[in-house]
Design an enzyme around this catalytic site. Structure first.
Site, PDB file in Angstrom:
ATOM      1  CD1 TRP A 188      -2.761   1.292   0.489  1.00 56.67           C
ATOM      2  CD2 TRP A 188      -1.198   3.193   2.289  1.00 56.67           C
ATOM      3  NE1 TRP A 188      -3.380   3.122   0.522  1.00 56.67           N
ATOM      4  CE2 TRP A 188      -2.381   3.664   1.190  1.00 56.67           C
ATOM      5  CE3 TRP A 188      -0.119   2.683   2.919  1.00 56.67           C
ATOM      6  CZ2 TRP A 188      -1.895   4.372   1.799  1.00 56.67           C
ATOM      7  CZ3 TRP A 188      -0.062   4.345   2.999  1.00 56.67           C
ATOM      8  CH2 TRP A 188      -1.054   4.954   2.944  1.00 56.67           C
ATOM      9  CD  GLU A 229      -4.215  -1.622   1.874  1.00 59.96           C
ATOM     10  OE1 GLU A 229      -3.216  -1.737   2.625  1.00 59.96           O
ATOM     11  OE2 GLU A 229      -5.472  -0.982   2.335  1.00 59.96           O
ATOM     12  CE  LYS A 231      -6.860   5.586   1.803  1.00 63.84           C
ATOM     13  NZ  LYS A 231      -5.922   5.527   3.110  1.00 63.84           N
ATOM     14  CG  ASP A 262      -8.668  -1.482   4.264  1.00 67.70           C
ATOM     15  OD1 ASP A 262      -9.337  -0.212   4.111  1.00 67.70           O
ATOM     16  OD2 ASP A 262      -8.136  -0.886   4.982  1.00 67.70           O
ATOM     17  CG  HIS A 265      -8.473   1.589   1.728  1.00 66.19           C
ATOM     18  ND1 HIS A 265      -7.534   0.964   1.108  1.00 66.19           N
ATOM     19  CD2 HIS A 265      -8.582   2.281   2.348  1.00 66.19           C
ATOM     20  CE1 HIS A 265      -6.423   1.363   2.095  1.00 66.19           C
ATOM     21  NE2 HIS A 265      -7.260   2.084   2.884  1.00 66.19           N
ATOM     22  CG  HIS A 289      -5.946  -4.726   4.873  1.00 64.27           C
ATOM     23  ND1 HIS A 289      -5.084  -3.836   4.840  1.00 64.27           N
ATOM     24  CD2 HIS A 289      -4.540  -5.100   5.162  1.00 64.27           C
ATOM     25  CE1 HIS A 289      -3.620  -4.145   5.115  1.00 64.27           C
ATOM     26  NE2 HIS A 289      -4.061  -5.167   5.421  1.00 64.27           N
ATOM     27  CG  ASP A 297      -9.814   4.545   5.609  1.00 68.37           C
ATOM     28  OD1 ASP A 297      -9.641   3.311   5.348  1.00 68.37           O
ATOM     29  OD2 ASP A 297      -8.710   4.887   5.379  1.00 68.37           O
ATOM     30  CG  ASP A 299      -8.237   2.634   9.489  1.00 65.97           C
ATOM     31  OD1 ASP A 299      -8.176   1.856   8.763  1.00 65.97           O
ATOM     32  OD2 ASP A 299      -7.494   3.249   9.051  1.00 65.97           O
ATOM     33  CG  ASP A 329      -5.178  -1.688   8.138  1.00 67.84           C
ATOM     34  OD1 ASP A 329      -4.867  -0.790   9.188  1.00 67.84           O
ATOM     35  OD2 ASP A 329      -5.082  -1.152   6.598  1.00 67.84           O
TER      36      ASP A 329
HETATM   37  C1  RNT Z   1      -3.511   2.455   4.455  1.00 71.67           C
HETATM   38  C2  RNT Z   1      -3.549   1.309   4.615  1.00 71.67           C
HETATM   39  C3  RNT Z   1      -2.257   0.338   5.080  1.00 71.67           C
HETATM   40  C4  RNT Z   1      -2.224   0.874   6.187  1.00 71.67           C
HETATM   41  C5  RNT Z   1      -1.201  -0.211   6.610  1.00 71.67           C
HETATM   42  C6  RNT Z   1      -1.218   0.231   8.279  1.00 71.67           C
HETATM   43  O1  RNT Z   1      -4.885   3.281   4.456  1.00 71.67           O
HETATM   44  O2  RNT Z   1      -5.066   0.828   4.559  1.00 71.67           O
HETATM   45  O3  RNT Z   1      -3.467  -0.621   4.638  1.00 71.67           O
HETATM   46  O4  RNT Z   1      -3.520   0.902   7.043  1.00 71.67           O
HETATM   47  O5  RNT Z   1      -0.468  -0.884   6.038  1.00 71.67           O
HETATM   48 ZN    ZN Z   2      -5.849  -0.904   4.658  1.00 71.14          ZN
END
Ligand code: RNT
Ligand code: ZN
Length: 421
Positions: A188, A229, A231, A262, A265, A289, A297, A299, A329
């Site tokens: 990523w 990955e 986004k 993810d 994303h 993720h 996003d 988290d 994640d």
């Molecule tokens: C960032 C991505 C990525 C990170 C990690 C720490 O938007 O989701 O995967 O969160 O690699």
């Molecule tokens: Zn991620």
């Protein structure tokens, strides 16, 4: 919860599920296939151990809050991970980022990291019978400050990150080799543009070139599985992300890599659960993720919500568990990090268990006959079935604390260990 209550509740739940054709003992046995990769960065808000007291750098990665007790050394992180593992039934893997090596107080730049910096982790994982996964760290670094890494138009910068990522794959392959289970390496990058760019094409061509250089080194799939990955946007890359979903889906299909989904994303109304059966028609495997985005996003700690559930259901319904690598994640610095870790991982386990406690065949029959009322009615019935009793029993058979007992155990760890850091 008393053992007697767990067992009695399970016996009743077993009968209720049997009445709709589900064998709960089989589901508990199948939970052995739910191998969740724990993201090490939940213990320290993605700080890493490159230098003492390092802080999160740019690149759209943002943890908010300063709850006490964060892991500041590898020893503390390992103690935290052991605590987390002791509160989880089943088997887990560990996902490391490149900034978590044992650099022995030396400043080892990203383009110089080697297997030796991660041998301690490999040994640690081996002792616990765990597999390792790995991530290149293309952020929190002066050469990532302008927002471009693998797509940079500065050839020196681009080469630096290519070298870093190549080394990360080499380390991953060695992890997989020594541990006897392929290491998932995920790429990523934060690359993107705050304001409307003009040369999107040039940047994407650069990213493609960098990936081609990185993947020109081949390793056995028994040692490493590569993933990329995408986004939609990040902080500082609101107008355009170089590694968009279209870009990486194309790259993954053409080059036979995995795609990382993810669920933070995408646009909030897009469902990652809906993407799984599409993507799995064209790539061999995917990496998840799992996270909880609140409005963006963000988290947040993963919870047992409809979004997570749809992801688990779609994997189970497609009988695709062996093609899905489950990773987490999320990182929230505003609450007890160990508690957050355990809540999130248990939620993921619960979602997969819930998905397996579904009479899918019956539901598909209703669907094929156009009996949509019964399909909906059964789906609603399932929501109030006693799946919690099945999960508790699963914990119980794994000698893991259930119900409020695990919460008390985390508070005890906070008082005895975290608060004195
Ligand atoms: C960032 C991505 C990525 C990170 C990690 C720490 O938007 O989701 O995967 O969160 O690699
Ligand atoms: Zn991620």
């Amino acid at each position: 919860m008393k053992n007697e209550i767990i067992e009695k509740s399970y016996a009743l739940a077993k009968e209720q599920y049997a009445a709709i054709g589900i064998d709960t003992d089989n589901v508990i046995a199948a939970m052995a296939k739910i191998d969740i990769s724990l993201h090490c960065w939940q213990t320290d808000d993605v700080g890493g151990f490159e230098k003492a007291g390092s802080v999160l750098g740019g690149g759209g990665i943002q943890a908010t809050g300063n709850y006490p007790g964060k892991a500041k050394t590898i020893e503390q992180m390992r103690a935290d991970l052991d605590k987390v593992l002791s509160l989880l039934p089943g088997r887990q893997r560990l996902s490391l980022h490149a900034i978590y090596g044992e650099f022995g107080g030396e400043l080892v730049d990203r383009d110089k990291i080697e297997v030796k910096h991660f041998q301690g982790w490999i040994d640690w994982a081996k002792e616990r019978g765990m597999g390792l996964d790995f991530n290149c760290t293309c952020f929190s670094h002066p050469l990532a400050d302008d927002g471009f890494t693998l797509s940079s138009k500065d050839e020196n910068v681009r080469k630096f990150w290519v070298e870093h990522t190549k080394r990360c794959r080499e380390i991953s392959a060695e992890m997989g080799k020594q541990l006897g289970t392929p290491c998932v390496h995920n790429i990523w990058i934060p690359d993107g543009s705050k304001d409307v760019p003009v040369d999107r094409n040039g940047l994407r061509k650069n990213l493609k070139k960098s990936l081609d250089e990185i993947f020109s080194v081949e390793y056995s799939k028994e040692y490493i599985k590569d993933s990329v990955e995408s986004k939609l946007f990040g902080i500082g890359s609101e107008s355009m992300v170089v590694g968009s979903h279209d870009f990486y889906v194309g790259y993954a299909i053409k080059n036979n890599t995995m795609i990382t989904l993810d669920n933070g994303h995408f646009h909030p109304t897009e469902q990652v659960g809906d993407k799984i059966s599409s993507i799995l028609n064209f790539v061999d495997e995917i990496l998840l993720h799992l996270t909880r985005g609140v409005r963006w996003d963000s988290d947040h700690v993963l919870t047992f919500n409809d979004e997570l559930l749809l992801i688990a259901q779609e994997i189970i319904r497609a009988n695709a568990l062996d093609r899905v690598n489950i990773g987490l994640d999320f990182f929230d610095a505003s609450l007890n990090r160990i508690g957050a870790y355990v809540i999130g991982t248990r939620s993921a386990q619960l979602a997969f268990m819930y998905a397996m406690l579904e009479p899918t065949k019956t539901l598909v029959e209703f669907e094929e006959k156009g009996r949509t009322f019964e399909r909906l009615a059964y789906l609603e019935l399932l929501r109030t079935m006693p799946f919690g009793a099945v999960y508790d029993y699963y914990c119980h058979t794994n000698n893991v604390l259930t119900g409020e007992a695990y919460i008390k155990e985390i508070i005890k760890y906070e008082e005895e260990v975290l608060m004195s850091r």
